[in-house]
Scaffold this active site. Structure first.
Site, PDB file in Angstrom:
ATOM      1  N   ASP A   8      54.786  89.273  54.512  1.00 16.84           N
ATOM      2  CA  ASP A   8      54.825  90.221  53.393  1.00 16.84           C
ATOM      3  C   ASP A   8      56.276  90.366  52.961  1.00 16.84           C
ATOM      4  O   ASP A   8      56.919  91.378  53.210  1.00 16.84           O
ATOM      5  CB  ASP A   8      54.243  91.567  53.843  1.00 16.84           C
ATOM      6  CG  ASP A   8      54.324  92.607  52.744  1.00 16.84           C
ATOM      7  OD1 ASP A   8      54.483  92.230  51.569  1.00 16.84           O
ATOM      8  OD2 ASP A   8      54.240  93.810  53.073  1.00 16.84           O
TER       9      ASP A   8
ATOM     10  N   GLN B 200      69.855  94.686  50.144  1.00 16.57           N
ATOM     11  CA  GLN B 200      69.271  94.846  48.815  1.00 16.57           C
ATOM     12  C   GLN B 200      69.494  96.247  48.244  1.00 16.57           C
ATOM     13  O   GLN B 200      69.878  97.160  48.966  1.00 16.57           O
ATOM     14  CB  GLN B 200      67.772  94.520  48.863  1.00 16.57           C
ATOM     15  CG  GLN B 200      67.034  95.204  50.002  1.00 16.57           C
ATOM     16  CD  GLN B 200      65.823  94.421  50.516  1.00 16.57           C
ATOM     17  OE1 GLN B 200      65.367  93.487  49.871  1.00 16.57           O
ATOM     18  NE2 GLN B 200      65.296  94.827  51.659  1.00 16.57           N
TER      19      GLN B 200
ATOM     20  N   THR C 197      59.687  89.727  50.148  1.00 18.88           N
ATOM     21  CA  THR C 197      59.994  89.880  48.728  1.00 18.88           C
ATOM     22  C   THR C 197      59.680  88.546  48.043  1.00 18.88           C
ATOM     23  O   THR C 197      59.206  87.614  48.686  1.00 18.88           O
ATOM     24  CB  THR C 197      61.484  90.248  48.556  1.00 18.88           C
ATOM     25  OG1 THR C 197      62.256  89.382  49.392  1.00 18.88           O
ATOM     26  CG2 THR C 197      61.747  91.678  48.976  1.00 18.88           C
ATOM     27  N   ASP C 198      59.941  88.446  46.750  1.00 16.96           N
ATOM     28  CA  ASP C 198      59.661  87.194  46.041  1.00 16.96           C
ATOM     29  C   ASP C 198      60.414  86.016  46.668  1.00 16.96           C
ATOM     30  O   ASP C 198      61.399  86.206  47.372  1.00 16.96           O
ATOM     31  CB  ASP C 198      60.055  87.330  44.565  1.00 16.96           C
ATOM     32  CG  ASP C 198      59.027  88.135  43.792  1.00 16.96           C
ATOM     33  OD1 ASP C 198      57.820  87.943  44.021  1.00 16.96           O
ATOM     34  OD2 ASP C 198      59.432  88.964  42.967  1.00 16.96           O
TER      35      ASP C 198
ATOM     36  N   ASP D  52      57.809  98.493  54.981  1.00 16.33           N
ATOM     37  CA  ASP D  52      57.236  99.738  54.454  1.00 16.33           C
ATOM     38  C   ASP D  52      56.029 100.217  55.244  1.00 16.33           C
ATOM     39  O   ASP D  52      55.682 101.389  55.211  1.00 16.33           O
ATOM     40  CB  ASP D  52      56.862  99.546  52.980  1.00 16.33           C
ATOM     41  CG  ASP D  52      56.003  98.305  52.774  1.00 16.33           C
ATOM     42  OD1 ASP D  52      54.785  98.377  53.003  1.00 16.33           O
ATOM     43  OD2 ASP D  52      56.554  97.246  52.402  1.00 16.33           O
TER      44      ASP D  52
ATOM     45  N   HIS E 104      47.929  95.387  50.117  1.00  9.38           N
ATOM     46  CA  HIS E 104      48.017  95.558  51.568  1.00  9.38           C
ATOM     47  C   HIS E 104      46.687  95.238  52.261  1.00  9.38           C
ATOM     48  O   HIS E 104      46.665  94.609  53.312  1.00  9.38           O
ATOM     49  CB  HIS E 104      48.505  96.973  51.907  1.00  9.38           C
ATOM     50  CG  HIS E 104      49.947  97.184  51.520  1.00  9.38           C
ATOM     51  ND1 HIS E 104      50.398  98.296  50.843  1.00  9.38           N
ATOM     52  CD2 HIS E 104      51.029  96.386  51.690  1.00  9.38           C
ATOM     53  CE1 HIS E 104      51.705  98.174  50.633  1.00  9.38           C
ATOM     54  NE2 HIS E 104      52.106  97.030  51.128  1.00  9.38           N
TER      55      HIS E 104
HETATM   56  N1  AG3 Z   1      55.886  92.443  49.067  1.00  3.88           N
HETATM   57  C1  AG3 Z   1      55.533  91.674  47.916  1.00  3.88           C
HETATM   58  C2  AG3 Z   1      56.438  91.911  46.778  1.00  3.88           C
HETATM   59  C3  AG3 Z   1      56.270  90.986  45.644  1.00  3.88           C
HETATM   60  C4  AG3 Z   1      56.764  91.610  44.429  1.00  3.88           C
HETATM   61  N2  AG3 Z   1      56.920  90.677  43.388  1.00  3.88           N
HETATM   62  C5  AG3 Z   1      56.974  91.008  42.108  1.00  3.88           C
HETATM   63  N3  AG3 Z   1      56.760  92.230  41.736  1.00  3.88           N
HETATM   64  N4  AG3 Z   1      57.227  90.063  41.267  1.00  3.88           N
HETATM   65  C6  AG3 Z   1      56.064  93.818  48.846  1.00  3.88           C
HETATM   66  C7  AG3 Z   1      56.063  94.619  50.075  1.00  3.88           C
HETATM   67  C8  AG3 Z   1      54.845  95.444  50.148  1.00  3.88           C
HETATM   68  N5  AG3 Z   1      54.538  95.775  51.469  1.00  3.88           N
END
Ligand code: AG3
Length: 281
Positions: free
Chosen positions: A157, A33, A159-160, A88, A64
């Site tokens: 946790d 990415q 990404t989308d 992260d 979180h």
């Molecule tokens: N995890 C969730 C990200 C979702 C973001 N989606 C959006 N902005 N549409 C992120 C990692 C955090 N630890």
């Protein structure tokens, strides 16, 4: 005066969020990415992956804390937790607040997320060097297939729900999670926004329900995730996540016993969510 703006590339949102940018601290690319770390006058530092906001200094704690604490507080003594994604360290930081936790596996496919977080978000990455953390930088679905033994909680946790993250939302993946969890374990995954992704939220509940005897849904208010009414889908082998089993760990900034009891979707809304064909409440 220079007027830098950033337009978020949220894959599923019907509107585009635009952020003022004071400074671009980092841009880069990994095998998986594209990275950007920028500062915004209101939100502070922000991490973007493929143009989508992952978290900001200002509101990361809502997400979180809620990803970690609801399931863990429903158990008297969680010991072993698996985080899929989350390189992260934000969810790990929260898990480590539970004194009974002995091992927290961190399974992010992209080690670059961890490196960038350590460099630019030391408060989020704070727990990453804790001896209880087992770093397993690899594909989450593969990790789950290979993992032997059992865990009390599995927290996704990611990404989308797009691209390589979709492998974490299949019935196969959920079933593997169910098998790894003991009778009193819990699975939690993000499932987007009730305002913007109603059918996607329902879809995740439906898929979970093909695998887990008990499913539920709770939400948290996120300033910087598209749609803002952000969902956490849960599956258990019977455990009721709605009732905290012990007082809250400290310190937290949002999660507390009252939030635990009020964050679940009320039954009448849940029933409407699950009506086939519905696109909103
Ligand atoms: N995890 C969730 C990200 C979702 C973001 N989606 C959006 N902005 N549409 C992120 C990692 C955090 N630890």
């Amino acid at each position: 005066m220079i007027d830098l703006k950033l337009t978020e590339q949220d894959p599923h949102a019907p509107i585009r969020y635009q952020y003022a940018v004071d400074r671009v601290l980092y841009t880069g690319k990994s095998e998986y990415q594209e990275f950007a770390v920028v500062t915004n006058p209101f939100f502070g530092r922000m991490l973007l992956l493929d143009g989508v906001v992952q978290f900001t200094d200002r509101d990361e704690f809502y997400y979180h804390e809620m990803m970690a604490h609801v399931a863990l507080h429903a158990m008297p003594a969680p010991r072993r937790v698996i985080v899929i994604g989350g390189g992260d360290g934000g969810v790990i930081r929260e898990i480590l607040k539970h004194p009974t936790v002995e091992q927290a596996y961190l399974v992010d496919i992209d080690p670059e997320v961890t490196r960038v977080s350590r460099e630019f978000f030391p408060a989020v990455a704070a727990g990453l060097d804790d001896p209880r953390v087992v770093h397993a930088p690899m594909d989450g679905a593969l990790f789950m297939r290979q993992f032997e033994g059992h865990a009390d909680a599995i927290l996704v946790d990611s990404t989308d729900i797009v691209g390589f993250a979709t492998s974490l939302f299949t019935a196969d993946f959920f079933d593997r999670a169910r098998a790894i969890l003991g009778p009193d374990g819990a699975f939690v995954t993000l499932s987007e926004s009730l305002h913007f992704h109603f059918e996607m939220v329902r879809q995740v509940q439906e898929t979970l329900a093909t695998v887990f005897p008990r499913v539920d849904l709770y939400t948290a208010p996120l300033a910087t995730y598209g749609g803002n009414w952000w969902c956490f889908a849960t599956g258990t082998n019977g455990l009721d996540l709605r009732a905290p089993a012990r007082p809250p760990v400290t310190p937290t900034r949002y999660y507390c016993a009252d939030i635990h009891r009020s964050c679940f979707l009320p039954d009448f809304l849940y029933r409407r969510l699950m009506e086939p064909g519905r696109t909103g409440f």
